[in-house]
Design a protein around this motif. Structure first.
Motif, short mmCIF file in Angstrom:
data_model
loop_
_atom_site.label_atom_id
_atom_site.label_comp_id
_atom_site.label_asym_id
_atom_site.label_seq_id
_atom_site.Cartn_x
_atom_site.Cartn_y
_atom_site.Cartn_z
N THR A 221 4.25 14.47 -11.70
CA THR A 221 4.64 14.56 -13.11
C THR A 221 3.52 15.15 -13.95
O THR A 221 3.77 15.93 -14.86
CB THR A 221 5.02 13.17 -13.66
N ARG A 222 2.27 14.83 -13.62
CA ARG A 222 1.14 15.40 -14.36
C ARG A 222 1.06 16.90 -14.14
O ARG A 222 0.83 17.68 -15.08
CB ARG A 222 -0.15 14.72 -13.92
N GLN A 223 1.28 17.35 -12.90
CA GLN A 223 1.23 18.78 -12.61
C GLN A 223 2.35 19.53 -13.31
O GLN A 223 2.13 20.61 -13.87
CB GLN A 223 1.31 19.01 -11.10
N THR A 224 3.56 18.98 -13.31
CA THR A 224 4.67 19.66 -13.99
C THR A 224 4.43 19.70 -15.49
O THR A 224 4.74 20.70 -16.14
CB THR A 224 6.01 18.97 -13.70
N ARG A 225 3.86 18.64 -16.06
CA ARG A 225 3.55 18.63 -17.49
C ARG A 225 2.51 19.69 -17.82
O ARG A 225 2.62 20.40 -18.83
CB ARG A 225 3.05 17.25 -17.91
N ASN B 294 0.83 -1.21 0.00
CA ASN B 294 0.00 0.00 0.00
C ASN B 294 0.86 1.26 0.00
O ASN B 294 0.56 2.24 -0.69
CB ASN B 294 -0.95 0.01 1.20
N ALA B 295 1.96 1.26 0.77
CA ALA B 295 2.86 2.42 0.80
C ALA B 295 3.51 2.63 -0.56
O ALA B 295 3.63 3.77 -1.04
CB ALA B 295 3.91 2.23 1.88
N ALA B 296 3.92 1.54 -1.20
CA ALA B 296 4.54 1.65 -2.52
C ALA B 296 3.53 2.19 -3.54
O ALA B 296 3.87 3.03 -4.38
CB ALA B 296 5.07 0.29 -2.97
N GLN B 297 2.30 1.72 -3.48
CA GLN B 297 1.27 2.20 -4.40
C GLN B 297 1.00 3.68 -4.18
O GLN B 297 0.83 4.44 -5.13
CB GLN B 297 -0.02 1.39 -4.23
N ARG C 122 3.16 5.90 -3.02
CA ARG C 122 4.30 6.63 -3.58
C ARG C 122 4.19 6.75 -5.09
O ARG C 122 4.44 7.81 -5.66
CB ARG C 122 5.62 5.93 -3.21
N ARG C 123 3.82 5.67 -5.76
CA ARG C 123 3.66 5.71 -7.22
C ARG C 123 2.58 6.70 -7.62
O ARG C 123 2.71 7.43 -8.60
CB ARG C 123 3.32 4.32 -7.76
#
Length: 104
Positions: free
Chosen positions: A51-55, A38-41, A43-44
């Motif tokens: 990345t969507r916000q920077t794009r 769950n923690a890894a998900q 983070r992803r």
């Protein structure tokens, strides 16, 4: 019909436990595994949002700069110094004989 060749001696293989990976774990190990997954998900998911916000920011800034360039181009095409210094012969010919520029 042909049959597949069979070994002459019996093959002794390690017997695998049946079932899924999680069913072979203890309940404590399962809960630790679930927490880590769950923690890894999460983070992803956070990385994808960043990345969507920077794009989106990059796209917005590029659109803003394109508008500025286009407006300055239109202003310079009506300026007399443009016609005297920068206009090509074809543009001058079109403006004099047809009354409109290809750029405008």
């Amino acid at each position: 019909m042909c049959s597949t060749p069979r070994p002459k001696t019996a093959v002794k293989a390690k017997q695998l436990l049946s079932g899924t990976i999680l069913s072979n774990m203890s309940s404590e190990a399962r809960s630790r595994f679930a927490e880590r997954a769950n923690a890894a998900q999460e983070r992803r998911h956070q990385i994808a949002l960043k990345t969507r916000q920077t794009r989106l920011r990059l796209d917005a800034s590029q659109k803003g700069t394109k508008k500025v360039v286009n407006s300055s181009l239109n202003q310079s095409s009506h300026n007399i110094s443009y016609w005297l210094l920068n206009a090509s012969l074809k543009e001058l010919f079109m403006m004099v004989f047809f009354g409109h520029s290809k750029r405008a």
